[in-house]
Design an enzyme around this catalytic site. Sequence first.
Site, PDB file in Angstrom:
ATOM      1  N   ASP A   1      33.797 -42.489 -76.194  1.00 36.33           N
ATOM      2  CA  ASP A   1      32.972 -43.320 -75.321  1.00 36.33           C
ATOM      3  C   ASP A   1      33.237 -44.772 -75.714  1.00 36.33           C
ATOM      4  OD1 ASP A   1      30.310 -42.479 -73.458  1.00 36.33           O
ATOM      5  OD2 ASP A   1      30.360 -44.580 -74.100  1.00 36.33           O
TER       6      ASP A   1
ATOM      7  N   ARG B   1      18.556 -55.379 -68.639  1.00 38.08           N
ATOM      8  CA  ARG B   1      19.297 -54.935 -69.826  1.00 38.08           C
ATOM      9  C   ARG B   1      19.734 -56.102 -70.697  1.00 38.08           C
ATOM     10  NH1 ARG B   1      22.926 -49.925 -67.641  1.00 38.08           N
ATOM     11  NH2 ARG B   1      21.204 -48.509 -67.275  1.00 38.08           N
TER      12      ARG B   1
END
Length: 295
Positions: free
Chosen positions: A157, A45
Site C-alpha cells: 500500500d 482530512r
Amino acid sequence: MPPRAPAAPTERELTDLEFGILSALVASHTGIALGSDKRALLQARLGRRLRALGLSTFMEYYRILKDQGADGPELVRFVNAVTTNKTEFFREAHHFDHLREHVAPALEAAAAEGAERVVRVWSAGCSSGEEPYSIAITLADALPSAEGWDVRILASDIDTDVLERARVGTYTLEEVAAVPRTALHRYFLRGVGDNDGLARVRPELRRRVAFRRINLLDDAWPIRTAFDVVFCRNVLIYFDRPTQTRVLERLLRFVKDDGLLVLGHAEGVHALVSGLRHAGNTMYRKESDPCRPPS
Ligand SMILES: C[S@@+](CC[C@H](N)C(=O)[O-])C[C@H]1O[C@@H](n2cnc3c(N)ncnc32)[C@H](O)[C@@H]1O
C-alpha cells in the site's frame, strides 16, 4: 446592549486556488483524482494536519510540503491523510470462493503433474490487512503447508499508517465478524485482560504475508516475482482513465501466464487493456503474453 462576543473561529475554508494546487499534488503523488465534489473531504482530512501543525491556512501547509520535497515526512502524512482505506475481511466473498474452488484445485492438479507446490499472491492496495489475511486464510485451508505447500503473499500500500496496522494484525471482534468461526479459531488469538475484545492474527499466518510500501504510480516497483494471483481491488477507481490503464498494464506484467487478476466490484478492464479473458465476476485470466517481469 453589551457588545456581541466574537464568533468562535470556524474551520478554515479551502479556497479554489488551494483546492486546485493541493488536489494536483495528490494526483501527482498518488494518482488519486479528486473531483470538485471531494472538496469538503480534502478540507476535512487536511484540516487535521493544519491543526496538528498549528497552521492557519492551507497555503502555509502547501509551502511546508513544497519546502520539504518528495522525501519529506509531511508528504508521507499528507498522502496518508488523503487515501481512503475502507476494507473488510472476506469483502466480495465470491473472490475467495473462486480461490478455494478453482485456483487451489488447478494448482493441486498442476502439482500432481510435477509442478512445484509454490504459490505467490500480491494484494496491491492492501489497506489495513484484511484482504491479504483473507487470502492467507483461504489458501492455508485449501493448500496446507503440512502437504508441502509454500504460499506467500506480498501485501502493499502507499499509506504507511494502514501498513503498520496490517503488520500488527490486531482487529476488534466486530472487524473479524466476517471471518468464519473455524478460521477465527484456527488463525487468530483472542485477546485477554487489556486486550479483551481484540483478536490478533496468529504469527504462523502473519509470517506468510510481507507488507511493503509500494506506490503504484511509481515508475519502477521493487518486485522480482511473477504472481499466480494479483488482487488490486477498489484502488483503480480512485485514478483517472489514463492512470488506470498505465497501472493495469504494469500490474499485468507481474501476473504469470494464465494467472488471475482480481479487481473490485466497480472496476472492469475490458475497455482498458487487452490480453485478458473473463474468469468470473471482476476476475480475469492473463492470456499467454511475451511480457515478463523484469529479471
Ligand atoms: C479502498 S482501499 C481498498 C482495500 C482493499 N483492496 C479492499 O478492496 O478491501 C484502497 C487502498 O489503495 C491505496 N492506494 C491508493 N493509491 C495508491 C497508490 N498510488 N499506490 C498504492 N496504494 C494506493 C490506499 O492507501 C488504500 O489503502
